[in-house]
Design a protein around this motif. Structure first.
Motif: not given
Length: 397
Positions: A286-289, A294-298, A243-256
């Motif tokens: 997974v981790q947000w930049h 908008a950049v993701l690393l997986t 899991l990775s929460w986007n601290g810049n776009a706070r409503n976005l959460l990425a999951s792997s």
């Protein structure tokens, strides 16, 4: 066993957490879920009894008379022993005193109001306290423990906890308000990924909560059975591993997930807005930049690391490593560098600027950090070049 942990940003926790009171809807939900679990248990018991019947009727086992393996004499002896133990336990019941309420009991000092005030003071969280969220499992029971570290007394204690439906694999702190507090400027939440194909988001400022404030994914068991672990565009179909929460776009959460996909969730609506399928095996990390929103690393078990813009997922840059990826990490002090930890015990640093036509370049450097898998790593937030790694070889470096 502690399988995951995350720090809570200092000073954001409510000074006096609220205690949740169950609603009629939640009681009805509990009854419904309990009834469903009983039905499942009955079905499993019926299936097991059919298998047992086939075993008992096996001609090769007839001579052993397994159906009467426990003789009546043994059962009678056991009942007699239980009766004797029961008589011994309650043999000294004479002389016990009973009181209608606490005020009549001379052995109790103080009153209920004093106890409530003491409890409220114990639950108080100060702005100087350090809060840590730990995913813990003991005896097949999993929960999240919200711990407070008091630096003045040098003590760490469990402030409160809540139960989880399955073994936890990932936790991520976030401050975007959801559920009952949706629309608030800031909150204090933790997202939890488990072996279940759903993500639970819990309010850390609420005590005795029976349910998470938001669940991402589907609870439709029929839909999950139909998917059979194959990727689905709208929800995960297997364990949520990262899991990775986007601290810049706070409503976005990425999951792997183990279903080989990476999903992007809109916390404001609780829906999956994008699904990425650029890996061929379980996606572990997974981790947000930290600065490029908008950049993701997986990283995945296909021995590949991918970096891409979530708005243009077709343009993916990939790096090949020597073993399954355990964790990935952007360098907060250098926007172009990231670290990859693998099952072999190595940690590699890459430069995204060396990728050409979607193919990543050679590592900037490689650390043979451990003898076994590097399961966790972290960079110092203020001092560049200071890396900490944790491994399955039970060492921290």
């Amino acid at each position: 066993m502690i399988s995951a942990l995350a720090w809570v940003r200092k000073g954001v926790a409510a000074e006096r957490p609220t205690r949740h009171e169950m609603t009629e809807e939640e009681y009805a939900r509990l009854q419904s879920e309990a009834a469903a679990e009983i039905d499942d248990a009955k079905r499993e018991l019926k299936e097991k009894s059919m298998v047992d019947s086939e075993i008992l009727n096996d001609p090769a086992l007839k001579d052993f008379d397994l159906e009467h393996y426990d003789s009546p004499d043994d059962e009678a002896d056991a009942e007699a022993a239980e009766a004797a133990d029961g008589a011994h336990i309650f043999s000294n019941i004479k002389g016990l005193s009973f009181y209608n309420d606490d005020e009549e009991d001379p052995h109790l000092v103080g009153n209920g109001q004093d106890a409530d005030e003491d409890e409220a003071e114990e639950e108080r969280v100060f702005a100087t306290d350090n809060m840590l969220v730990m995913a813990k499992t003991e005896d097949d029971i999993s929960n999240i423990e919200v711990c407070v570290f008091e630096s003045e007394s040098d003590s760490l204690f469990v402030h409160h906890d809540f139960m989880l439906p399955a073994f936890p694999l990932a936790v991520e702190w976030l401050d975007f308000g959801v559920g009952r507090k949706a629309g608030q400027a800031r909150g204090n939440y933790v997202a939890v990924g488990t072996f279940e194909p759903r993500i639970e988001i819990w309010d850390l400022d609420t005590l005795d909560a029976a349910y998470p404030d938001l669940v991402l994914g589907t609870a439709d068991k029929k839909a999950l059975r139909r998917a059979r672990g194959q990727p689905h565009a709208d929800f995960h179909t297997d364990a949520v591993m990262g899991l990775s929460w986007n601290g810049n776009a706070r409503n976005l959460l990425a999951s792997s997930s183990a279903d080989t996909t990476v999903k992007l969730w809109d916390l404001a609506h609780g829906t999956c807005v994008q699904s990425y399928a650029h890996h061929k095996d379980k996606v572990q990390a997974v981790q947000w930049h930290p600065s490029e929103a908008a950049v993701l690393l997986t990283g995945a078990y296909d021995k590949r690391v991918a970096a891409f813009d979530s708005r243009a997922p077709q343009a993916v840059s990939r790096w090949k490593v020597d073993a399954d990826v355990e964790s990935v990490l952007w360098d907060p002090h250098s926007a172009h560098h990231f670290y990859v930890a693998t099952e072999s015990g190595a940690v590699r640093c890459f430069d995204v600027r060396q990728a050409k036509d979607g193919k990543g370049g050679a590592p900037v450097f490689t650390l043979v950090a451990h003898d076994e898998a590097v399961s966790a790593m972290a960079l110092h937030p203020r001092v560049p070049g200071v890396l900490v790694t944790g491994s399955a070889d039970e060492t921290l470096k």
